[in-house]
Design a protein around this motif. Sequence first.
Motif, PDB file in Angstrom:
ATOM      1  N   SER A  24     100.252 -34.928 -11.948  1.00  0.00           N
ATOM      2  CA  SER A  24     101.028 -35.661 -10.957  1.00  0.00           C
ATOM      3  C   SER A  24     101.434 -37.037 -11.473  1.00  0.00           C
ATOM      4  O   SER A  24     102.563 -37.481 -11.273  1.00  0.00           O
ATOM      5  CB  SER A  24     100.214 -35.795  -9.675  1.00  0.00           C
ATOM      6  N   LEU A  25     100.518 -37.690 -12.143  1.00  0.00           N
ATOM      7  CA  LEU A  25     100.769 -39.034 -12.662  1.00  0.00           C
ATOM      8  C   LEU A  25     101.789 -39.031 -13.800  1.00  0.00           C
ATOM      9  O   LEU A  25     102.618 -39.926 -13.903  1.00  0.00           O
ATOM     10  CB  LEU A  25      99.447 -39.638 -13.141  1.00  0.00           C
ATOM     11  N   ALA A  26     101.761 -38.016 -14.641  1.00  0.00           N
ATOM     12  CA  ALA A  26     102.558 -38.031 -15.873  1.00  0.00           C
ATOM     13  C   ALA A  26     103.953 -37.434 -15.730  1.00  0.00           C
ATOM     14  O   ALA A  26     104.831 -37.747 -16.533  1.00  0.00           O
ATOM     15  CB  ALA A  26     101.805 -37.277 -16.965  1.00  0.00           C
ATOM     16  N   THR A  27     104.173 -36.584 -14.751  1.00  0.00           N
ATOM     17  CA  THR A  27     105.477 -35.914 -14.668  1.00  0.00           C
ATOM     18  C   THR A  27     106.450 -36.712 -13.808  1.00  0.00           C
ATOM     19  O   THR A  27     106.064 -37.565 -13.028  1.00  0.00           O
ATOM     20  CB  THR A  27     105.310 -34.488 -14.108  1.00  0.00           C
ATOM     21  N   GLU A  28     107.742 -36.390 -13.959  1.00  0.00           N
ATOM     22  CA  GLU A  28     108.774 -37.218 -13.333  1.00  0.00           C
ATOM     23  C   GLU A  28     109.462 -36.568 -12.145  1.00  0.00           C
ATOM     24  O   GLU A  28     110.580 -36.927 -11.814  1.00  0.00           O
ATOM     25  CB  GLU A  28     109.815 -37.623 -14.378  1.00  0.00           C
ATOM     26  N   GLY A  39     110.376 -40.246 -11.170  1.00  0.00           N
ATOM     27  CA  GLY A  39     108.934 -40.204 -11.307  1.00  0.00           C
ATOM     28  C   GLY A  39     108.356 -41.599 -11.249  1.00  0.00           C
ATOM     29  O   GLY A  39     109.049 -42.575 -10.960  1.00  0.00           O
ATOM     30  N   LEU A  40     107.075 -41.703 -11.544  1.00  0.00           N
ATOM     31  CA  LEU A  40     106.433 -43.011 -11.529  1.00  0.00           C
ATOM     32  C   LEU A  40     106.790 -43.832 -12.765  1.00  0.00           C
ATOM     33  O   LEU A  40     106.703 -45.054 -12.742  1.00  0.00           O
ATOM     34  CB  LEU A  40     104.912 -42.845 -11.452  1.00  0.00           C
ATOM     35  N   GLU A  64     104.101 -50.084  -8.660  1.00  0.00           N
ATOM     36  CA  GLU A  64     102.971 -50.467  -9.515  1.00  0.00           C
ATOM     37  C   GLU A  64     101.638 -50.192  -8.832  1.00  0.00           C
ATOM     38  O   GLU A  64     100.667 -49.811  -9.480  1.00  0.00           O
ATOM     39  CB  GLU A  64     103.096 -51.931  -9.920  1.00  0.00           C
ATOM     40  N   ALA A  65     101.577 -50.354  -7.513  1.00  0.00           N
ATOM     41  CA  ALA A  65     100.353 -50.047  -6.773  1.00  0.00           C
ATOM     42  C   ALA A  65     100.047 -48.556  -6.817  1.00  0.00           C
ATOM     43  O   ALA A  65      98.884 -48.157  -6.990  1.00  0.00           O
ATOM     44  CB  ALA A  65     100.481 -50.515  -5.321  1.00  0.00           C
ATOM     45  N   VAL A  66     101.070 -47.720  -6.678  1.00  0.00           N
ATOM     46  CA  VAL A  66     100.874 -46.271  -6.757  1.00  0.00           C
ATOM     47  C   VAL A  66     100.352 -45.895  -8.140  1.00  0.00           C
ATOM     48  O   VAL A  66      99.391 -45.130  -8.270  1.00  0.00           O
ATOM     49  CB  VAL A  66     102.185 -45.519  -6.427  1.00  0.00           C
ATOM     50  N   ARG A  67     100.973 -46.441  -9.168  1.00  0.00           N
ATOM     51  CA  ARG A  67     100.519 -46.170 -10.543  1.00  0.00           C
ATOM     52  C   ARG A  67      99.059 -46.588 -10.731  1.00  0.00           C
ATOM     53  O   ARG A  67      98.244 -45.835 -11.261  1.00  0.00           O
ATOM     54  CB  ARG A  67     101.371 -46.945 -11.546  1.00  0.00           C
ATOM     55  N   ALA A  68      98.741 -47.807 -10.312  1.00  0.00           N
ATOM     56  CA  ALA A  68      97.388 -48.349 -10.510  1.00  0.00           C
ATOM     57  C   ALA A  68      96.347 -47.528  -9.757  1.00  0.00           C
ATOM     58  O   ALA A  68      95.282 -47.217 -10.299  1.00  0.00           O
ATOM     59  CB  ALA A  68      97.343 -49.809 -10.071  1.00  0.00           C
ATOM     60  N   LEU A  69      96.644 -47.165  -8.517  1.00  0.00           N
ATOM     61  CA  LEU A  69      95.685 -46.386  -7.733  1.00  0.00           C
ATOM     62  C   LEU A  69      95.445 -45.005  -8.340  1.00  0.00           C
ATOM     63  O   LEU A  69      94.314 -44.514  -8.352  1.00  0.00           O
ATOM     64  CB  LEU A  69      96.156 -46.260  -6.288  1.00  0.00           C
ATOM     65  N   LEU A  70      96.494 -44.393  -8.867  1.00  0.00           N
ATOM     66  CA  LEU A  70      96.308 -43.085  -9.497  1.00  0.00           C
ATOM     67  C   LEU A  70      95.508 -43.199 -10.800  1.00  0.00           C
ATOM     68  O   LEU A  70      94.690 -42.329 -11.106  1.00  0.00           O
ATOM     69  CB  LEU A  70      97.658 -42.412  -9.735  1.00  0.00           C
ATOM     70  N   ILE A  71      95.718 -44.255 -11.548  1.00  0.00           N
ATOM     71  CA  ILE A  71      94.942 -44.461 -12.781  1.00  0.00           C
ATOM     72  C   ILE A  71      93.473 -44.727 -12.438  1.00  0.00           C
ATOM     73  O   ILE A  71      92.568 -44.198 -13.086  1.00  0.00           O
ATOM     74  CB  ILE A  71      95.564 -45.590 -13.621  1.00  0.00           C
ATOM     75  N   ILE A  72      93.236 -45.537 -11.416  1.00  0.00           N
ATOM     76  CA  ILE A  72      91.853 -45.787 -10.973  1.00  0.00           C
ATOM     77  C   ILE A  72      91.208 -44.478 -10.507  1.00  0.00           C
ATOM     78  O   ILE A  72      90.035 -44.210 -10.788  1.00  0.00           O
ATOM     79  CB  ILE A  72      91.831 -46.852  -9.859  1.00  0.00           C
ATOM     80  N   SER A  73      91.973 -43.647  -9.828  1.00  0.00           N
ATOM     81  CA  SER A  73      91.458 -42.357  -9.380  1.00  0.00           C
ATOM     82  C   SER A  73      91.047 -41.486 -10.564  1.00  0.00           C
ATOM     83  O   SER A  73      89.984 -40.853 -10.532  1.00  0.00           O
ATOM     84  CB  SER A  73      92.525 -41.645  -8.544  1.00  0.00           C
ATOM     85  N   VAL A  74      91.858 -41.456 -11.600  1.00  0.00           N
ATOM     86  CA  VAL A  74      91.521 -40.675 -12.795  1.00  0.00           C
ATOM     87  C   VAL A  74      90.239 -41.210 -13.433  1.00  0.00           C
ATOM     88  O   VAL A  74      89.366 -40.437 -13.850  1.00  0.00           O
ATOM     89  CB  VAL A  74      92.693 -40.679 -13.811  1.00  0.00           C
ATOM     90  N   ILE A  75      90.087 -42.519 -13.474  1.00  0.00           N
ATOM     91  CA  ILE A  75      88.875 -43.115 -14.056  1.00  0.00           C
ATOM     92  C   ILE A  75      87.641 -42.685 -13.261  1.00  0.00           C
ATOM     93  O   ILE A  75      86.627 -42.282 -13.837  1.00  0.00           O
ATOM     94  CB  ILE A  75      89.004 -44.650 -14.114  1.00  0.00           C
TER      95      ILE A  75
END
Length: 164
Positions: A24-28, A39-40, A64-75
């Motif tokens: 979800s994070l990587a695709t457009e 995409g993001l 940027e908030a959507v991106r950051a929250l998804l990256i934090i979720s992956v972590i």
Amino acid sequence: MDEKTVLHSGLFLITCLLALTIASLATEDWKHDEEMSVGLWEICDKIECSSHSQSGFEVTGLLEAVRALLIISVIFQVISWLALFRNLNEPSLSQRLTTFCLAIAGCCTGLAMIIFTIGFQWKSPSDYGFSYILGWFSPILSYGVATFLTYYLRLHIRQNYEAM
């Protein structure tokens, strides 16, 4: 079900969760219409893809908030996977860490999806794409895995306690 089976099932489910969130994070294909998909990280038309800044699309704080929250979720999902993997060899309190991290990951992903849904109303009519749909499956699966692990591992602990 014995404890090892539950742990292996949990590892498999967390791996699926990670794959969903990363896809979800990587695709457009978060939003698309007949001419382009957004995409993001990129905007793609029928011929090529370019980053948001190159295409003239304004990157707002919401994106940027959507991106950051998804990256934090992956972590947090990776941390929960590692904690559960550690629990295979030596049972410990990492079960609580696993479910806590899964709950935090679910909250982060759910919040990111809500921000995207409410914050990005396009001027032209468009549909949500598969990346957006995968993003919504992620918090549901995260809470489901946390509930599954909590229930079965607590049941196993209770059975061991009663056997004593």
